[in-house]
Design an enzyme around this catalytic site. Structure first.
Site: not given
Ligand code: ACK
Length: 732
Positions: A378-379, A382, A495
């Site tokens: 989740a961002g 969204g 950040d």
């Molecule tokens: O730790 P994660 O699996 O890596 O959980 C967060 C989640 O989305 C919310 O930000 C994953 N995430 C974000 N951008 C990417 C990306 N480019 N490739 C793979 N996972 C991503 C992030």
């Protein structure tokens, strides 16, 4: 063993005893008195064997003695990581789990160049240089230089030993896919004079040997010989120009350089030509654009450009509001004047219409090209999903998709797309790559490259203790290299934290999270300061917390905290101390203690990043060089921060641990689920919390706490208690 009675025995009463070996035994020489058991992985089926045969998949070299075990080729090397630096690639791996029973393991690198559209690969050919070499590598690292820019390569690292050449089976290798980065073009080397008149000189030249991309234009600088302070610059898309308005019968010096998306290459050497003294009709070239003709020093030229820019009254990407004066660089872009060779970040806030910014820096993608597969997180705005992107004429590939939830406000949409406007300006192997945006249909999406291992902090916590120091340093090097690029571009991240670094399946780390209001709003670590800003306290430099002095030097402080997070496998900086206690302790000069088993050189670098005086902190390029040096010389990482000094540091000026927290050693160990060691602690004199406070890692090992996970649990708990009770960080 049977006894053979040789012929003639009856005549001469001499007893000769020969042993005949049973199956499974052998005797290399018939004169040996006894048989030997076949060495491991070998056998005999017959009697009286003089050697043993190797089992299937096992081999023996001619030079191996018959008493030696049969051996097999090694398994594949493991955990290969890569670091790309423009057109050089550094590879590193750890030795195979199975050496095949031999000590003569070495490595061979196969290089393939792959077409990103068709996916077809071909051998790299002879232009690639391998340092120190391609075959027979004894160390577990290699550097490839002189690769082509913007090219996909696959490197296969194969472990071989003395019997690999006898193995008909498949090769055992680990492969690493990399894309080289952009690199500036090499200098133009050949320039020819064309038509010459009394007032003009025509020139032509050849494209540089290594353009490293599409040449966007050439810059031609010329001046009258010995009058260098007064020069003219002409830009041309063609490989020819005519310089006119020259003095008759005078010598002129010309230098040319090429520009690609990566910036300008170096100037060519000086070429000297003379106008003719007689009158000849001048020629001109439509493609040339005279830009600046000045007769002042270089410094004044700069001033003229700035004044020109101010007088023009046109907007340019120049941000006073967001970026600090120390960080300010002149941003001239897109019809505005741009200083040659300076690539800088343009704050999307400087665009009146944010939609213009996003379309300037990000490609619009048709929603039908995207297949969303699953939600991965989740961002702020969204869901974050994984999926696939199929662009015309390209192979489908995995992507991450950030979506903007329905019912967003105009400001939310602007802020959401702001990240794409920022990310789209960057092109670096350690910065998350933007594929494009979907703004013409709903949901609005940002599509980036997919990073298989997700956020670095979560990944490290999941893989506690699993990497070599060199691998961890490789990750840190990547992050530092990405940050160097950002600081060169004039972008301050604000950040930087392990949670904002993504890591892919090759363990390549990339800086991410470039939101516009992100620091203020979406980071759960960010807390409100007395001045109203929202700041991730544990990662932020004191001057940024106190008076919002965010600079690349404050990013360096945060980088030091990321180093600490990486070396402690995702531990929370300052553990459970409150933000207020962290601010106070740091202000008083205390710093985080070294993570467990941390090389002294790395901890020293962390302390350097946490210098109170921001000008004394290292710059990102210095950090990259320092880490490169350590990677090249792994023995420099062998000296660890002394375990006992690490603990005694924590005890400086402080009363002993424990009086308040736990009433007994047993209670404490139970609380951290290490109750099984209570008896051992008590038997060895650690019967009070005061005594426990003195425990070092060596003590734990001596007590038989051999599991690294348990050692960490106990040591970290001790540290945590000490920090909580006595604010016991390392005083600088
Ligand atoms: O730790 P994660 O699996 O890596 O959980 C967060 C989640 O989305 C919310 O930000 C994953 N995430 C974000 N951008 C990417 C990306 N480019 N490739 C793979 N996972 C991503 C992030």
């Amino acid at each position: 063993e049977r006894v053979l009675v040789p012929r003639g025995w009856k005549k001469k009463p001499v007893v000769l005893l020969f042993t005949v070996c049973r199956p499974g035994f052998f005797k290399a020489s018939p004169h040996s008195p006894s048989c030997s058991k076949c060495p491991p992985h070998s056998y005999t089926l017959d009697e009286a064997s003089t050697s043993c045969l190797c089992e299937e998949h096992y081999f023996r070299r001619e030079s191996d003695p018959p008493t030696m075990a049969c051996t097999r080729p090694p398994s594949a090397p493991r955990s290969a990581i890569s670091n790309v630096n423009e057109t050089s690639v550094f590879l590193e791996w750890i030795p195979p789990a199975d050496t095949g029973g031999r000590k003569d393991v070495s490595y061979y690198i196969a290089c393939k160049k792959c077409n990103s559209h068709s996916g077809l690969c071909e051998a790299c050919g002879g232009h690639v240089r391998y340092l120190p070499q391609q075959t027979g590598l004894k160390n577990t690292s290699v550097m490839m230089v002189d690769l082509l820019a913007h090219t996909n390569y696959t490197f296969e690292i194969e472990a071989v030993n003395g019997v690999s050449d006898q193995n008909p089976g498949a090769r055992q290798f680990v492969s690493v896919n990399v894309t080289t980065n952009q690199a500036a073009p090499s200098p133009v080397s050949s320039v020819k004079k064309g038509k010459i008149t009394k007032n003009s000189i025509s020139l032509s030249w050849q494209e540089p040997d290594r353009p490293n991309g599409i040449i966007l234009e050439y810059e031609i600088k010329y001046f009258e010989k010995d009058q260098e302070t007064s020069y003219t610059i002409i830009k041309s898309k063609e490989t020819m120009i005519t310089a006119d308005g020259l003095k008759p019968g005078s010598a002129y010096v010309f230098q040319i350089r090429a520009r690609t998306a990566a910036g300008y290459g170096g100037f060519s050497r000086r070429f000297e030509f003379e106008t003719s003294p007689v009158s000849v009709a001048a020629s001109s070239d439509q493609s040339q654009i005279p830009i600046i003709v000045v007769s002042v020093t270089v410094g004044v030229i700069l001033l003229a450009v700035v004044i020109g820019f101010l007088l023009s009254g046109r907007r340019c990407g120049y941000s006073k509001a967001k970026q600090d004066p120390e960080e300010e660089k002149m941003h001239f872009h897109n019809g505005h004047i741009k200083l040659p060779g300076v690539r800088t970040y343009i704050d999307p806030h400087t665009y009146e219409d944010p939609n213009q910014a996003v379309h300037e820096f990000a490609k619009e993608i048709e929603a039908s090209c995207i297949t969303i597969e699953r939600v991965i997180g989740a961002g702020e705005f969204g869901e974050v999903c994984s999926g696939r992107l199929k662009l015309q004429g390209k192979r489908e590939f995995p992507v991450a998709i950030k979506t903007l939830k329905v019912g967003y406000t105009e400001k939310q949409r602007r802020d959401f797309l702001g990240e794409a406007s920022i990310m789209g300006q960057f092109d670096h192997p350690n910065i998350i790559h933007l594929e494009g945006v979907v703004t013409k249909s709903k949901p609005v999406m940002i599509v980036t490259e997919y990073m298989e291992n997700g956020s670095l902090d979560t990944f490290l916590k999941k893989n506690d203790g699993q990497f070599t120091v060199i691998q961890l340093v490789g990750m840190l090097r990547g992050i530092a290299s990405g940050m160097k690029y950002l600081s060169d571009m004039g972008y301050v991240h604000r950040d930087l934290a392990a949670r904002n670094i993504l890591i892919n399946s090759n363990l390549v780390c990339k800086v991410s999270d470039f939101g516009l209001s992100r620091v203020l709003e979406d980071d759960p670590e960010a807390a409100y300061t007395t001045r109203g800003g929202k700041i991730p306290i544990r990662w932020t430099a004191p001057e940024a917390i106190a008076f919002r002095k965010f600079t690349s030097a404050s990013d360096v402080w945060s980088y030091g905290i990321v180093m600490w997070e990486v070396m402690s496998y995702g531990e929370r900086p300052y553990w459970e101390m409150t933000n207020q206690d962290v601010i106070k302790a740091v202000e008083e000069g205390y710093r985080l203690p070294s993570p467990m088993d941390c090389p002294a050189a790395l901890y020293q670098l962390m302390l350097d990043c946490w210098q109170k005086d921001r000008n004394s902190r290292p710059k990102f390029d210095e950090i990259v060089s320092m880490l490169d040096k350590l990677i090249r010389n792994p023995s420099s990482l062998k000296t660890l921060v002394n375990a006992s000094s690490r603990v005694s540091n924590l005890l400086v000026e402080h009363s002993p641990v424990g009086s308040g927290a736990y009433r007994s050693v047993g209670e404490w160990l139970e609380a951290i689920k290490m109750g099984r060691y209570t008896e051992i602690f008590m038997e060895n004199g650690y019967s009070s919390m005061d005594a426990v406070a003195q425990v070092t890692l060596e003590d734990l090992r001596r007590l038989g706490v051999t599991l690294v996970g348990h050692q960490k649990k106990i040591m970290n708990s001790l540290q945590e208690m000490k920090v909580q009770l006595v604010n016991g960080m390392v005083p600088l």
